[in-house]
Design a protein around this motif. Structure first.
Motif, short mmCIF file in Angstrom:
data_model
loop_
_atom_site.label_atom_id
_atom_site.label_comp_id
_atom_site.label_asym_id
_atom_site.label_seq_id
_atom_site.Cartn_x
_atom_site.Cartn_y
_atom_site.Cartn_z
N THR A 117 0.84 -1.19 0.00
CA THR A 117 0.00 0.00 0.00
C THR A 117 0.88 1.25 0.00
O THR A 117 2.08 1.20 0.27
CB THR A 117 -0.91 0.04 1.23
N TYR A 122 0.73 3.62 2.17
CA TYR A 122 1.16 3.80 3.55
C TYR A 122 2.37 2.91 3.85
O TYR A 122 3.35 3.36 4.45
CB TYR A 122 0.00 3.44 4.49
N ASN A 163 -3.44 10.15 -1.72
CA ASN A 163 -4.53 9.86 -0.78
C ASN A 163 -5.65 10.88 -0.86
O ASN A 163 -6.64 10.77 -0.12
CB ASN A 163 -4.01 9.79 0.65
N ASN A 204 -4.69 8.94 6.32
CA ASN A 204 -4.34 7.54 6.60
C ASN A 204 -3.69 7.55 7.98
O ASN A 204 -2.63 8.16 8.16
CB ASN A 204 -3.36 7.02 5.56
N TYR A 252 -1.19 10.52 8.47
CA TYR A 252 -0.74 11.13 7.22
C TYR A 252 -1.87 11.96 6.62
O TYR A 252 -2.92 11.41 6.25
CB TYR A 252 -0.35 10.05 6.21
N SER A 267 5.26 13.60 1.63
CA SER A 267 4.21 13.34 2.62
C SER A 267 4.22 14.38 3.71
O SER A 267 5.25 15.02 4.00
CB SER A 267 4.37 11.94 3.23
N VAL A 297 -8.19 0.39 -0.10
CA VAL A 297 -8.85 0.87 1.11
C VAL A 297 -8.76 -0.25 2.14
O VAL A 297 -8.90 -1.43 1.82
CB VAL A 297 -10.32 1.27 0.84
N GLY A 349 -7.02 3.46 6.08
CA GLY A 349 -6.23 4.01 4.99
C GLY A 349 -6.93 3.94 3.64
O GLY A 349 -7.82 3.10 3.43
N PHE A 350 -6.52 4.84 2.74
CA PHE A 350 -7.09 4.91 1.40
C PHE A 350 -6.08 5.58 0.48
O PHE A 350 -5.38 6.52 0.88
CB PHE A 350 -8.39 5.73 1.41
N SER A 351 -5.98 5.12 -0.75
CA SER A 351 -5.23 5.84 -1.78
C SER A 351 -5.71 5.41 -3.16
O SER A 351 -6.34 4.36 -3.32
CB SER A 351 -3.71 5.62 -1.64
#
Length: 481
Positions: A29, A31, A53, A58, A106, A125, A405, A443-445
């Motif tokens: 991921t 992250y 993201n 995240n 983040y 970041s 996700v 988390g998501f991106s």
């Protein structure tokens, strides 16, 4: 004192050994690639060129408290009759309870794939981190409850508490390169912007209680550090600024053996913060009288009296800058992937991890088990640390080459118990286990841009050349890999 302040004590000050998200190891991921910089987040011929993201945080946060004070704090926070329960506390025995936790959020993660030939990724970041830990005695919580809990006089060394809290903004540049088919290297260089620092170590204490007049005379000596002195912090102080600058570095390597075992080694968050000249670092040795210990405002009275003792007239003359270390740690892991069916639909990846803090005694061992079916991954994590705390965690993830996700916890049982306590379940409020605590991460991106393609059909992304470290490796070892 309002409930929100007690919740702040129970959760926020406990937020360090680690917001370590072991469950994210070897997931690929965005992250994971920032926390373990030798890990790739792009897959040629599948991924698009940029990962972002989109300002959706995240984050991971964890907290725990051990010992006798668990029931008292949960009852004060969550019970329909919010009072401390002193029945579980032992007075005059100098029993101490650990609290420990971390926040790692983040706000911005942006990474791009810059060279197909060198398999190079670069990223930027921004994150907010909080690190805290400490020891608090049973008697400290009993004092918040009622002065009548102290039936003998005098008491020595029952308030020798220790506390540390450090929060800061972190702005980072990351670089990852595959040097050859087996070896990859990455790093994250960070500028740190200090937000808040507070620490005290009470090395000696003496207390005399007067239950008739509902007051106590308290003497303490020790060492005290604080930022934002003189004066109280304003909202502006919590925004990124250069008043308290610092720097840190994270370095990671990964190596794939002939047996297809991936070995990762990381040195994480090795750095410092230089706190501004508005700060205070001094010794204290003073006496104060705390009144109103039977009133509804006794929590405020205790807090204000102790802070005034720390910030005595002599101590205030010690205003000036000081430097602190970030909570650096080293990690070593080994993993291997297995296909568990003939059609290669189910993939199992176990990862064994050891994590050791550099400046503290903290050590954690973890076994992370990923089971993947197509784009779905379920993870079970087991960990054990030097506090003799055993935890089981769980994670669910949906991940394609261009979307991911996930969410989970590294302390499944205890997070559930605390959630039930927060909902008013008296059984969980009264429960005293090895510890009470919580852990959660989300988390998501999303990737966008042109697809990364190999030379045969490369219509958007040029081949590029090997990265700096790949060229250096080739010259040193005379290899064309």
């Amino acid at each position: 004192m309002n409930k929100i302040y007690i919740l702040f004590f129970f959760l926020l000050i406990s937020f360090s050994a680690s917001a370590q998200q072991f469950s994210q190891y070897n997931t690929g991921t965005l992250y994971d690639s920032f926390e373990n910089p030798s890990v790739r987040s792009f897959i040629p011929d599948s991924s698009r060129q940029y990962a972002f993201n989109f300002f959706l945080p995240n984050f991971g946060a964890n907290a725990y408290v051990t010992g006798d004070i668990q029931q008292a704090l949960k009852n004060r926070l969550f019970s329909s009759t919010p009072t401390y329960k002193a029945s579980s506390l032992q007075i005059g025995k100098s029993k101490y309870n650990h609290f420990n936790a971390n926040v790692n959020a983040y706000g911005i993660m942006l990474k791009s794939f810059t060279s197909l030939n060198g398999d190079v990724e670069m990223g930027f970041s921004y994150q907010l981190k909080a690190e805290s830990r400490g020891l608090v005695s049973d008697e400290t919580i009993a004092l918040f409850d009622n002065v009548a809990n102290f039936k003998g006089n005098p008491y020595d060394d029952i308030f020798n508490n220790h506390f540390q809290l450090q929060t800061y903004n972190q702005i980072s540049y990351s670089y990852r390169e595959r040097i050859n088919k087996q070896f990859a290297f990455g790093f994250k260089l960070s500028a740190l912007l200090g937000v808040k620092y507070s620490k005290f170590d009470i090395t000696g204490s003496h207390a005399v209680f007067d239950s008739v007049n509902n007051q106590a005379t308290l003497s303490m000596r020790g060492r005290y550090y604080s930022s934002y002195i003189p004066g109280q912090p304003s909202a502006h102080d919590y925004l990124p600024n250069f008043r308290s600058p610092g720097a840190s570095i994270t370095i990671g390597t990964s190596y794939i053996t002939d047996d297809k075992i991936t070995i990762q080694a990381n040195i994480k968050d090795l750095g410092f913060i230089h706190w501004s000249s508005r700060s205070l670092a001094s010794n204290f040795d003073n006496t104060t009288t705390i009144t109103g210990l039977a009133s509804g405002h006794r929590e405020d009275s205790i807090y204000n009296a102790v802070i005034k003792l720390f910030r005595s007239t002599e101590a205030m003359s010690k205003i000036g800058s000081f430097t602190t270390k970030t909570n650096a740690r080293g990690e070593l892991s080994a993993s291997k992937t297995y296909w568990i069916d003939y059609d290669n639909n189910f993939k199992y990846t176990p990862t064994l991890i050891g994590s050791k803090e550099f400046w503290f005694t903290g050590f954690t061992a973890a076994l992370v088990n990923h089971v993947q079916y197509q784009n779905y991954t379920a993870t079970i994590t087991a960990s054990y640390d030097d506090m003799k705390l055993f935890n089981v965690g769980a994670q669910l993830m949906y991940k394609t080459p261009n979307f991911e996700v996930y969410g989970g916890t590294e302390r499944l049982i205890n997070t559930g118990r605390l959630a039930f306590a927060a909902l008013g379940n008296q059984t969980q409020i009264d429960h005293i286990g090895t510890y009470s605590g919580m852990d959660i991460f989300l988390g998501f991106s999303l990737k966008f841009g042109a697809v990364i393609e190999h030379p045969m059909n490369s219509s958007y992304i040029p081949m590029g050349e090997k990265g700096f470290f790949g060229r250096l490796w080739g010259r040193l070892f005379k290899t064309g890999n």
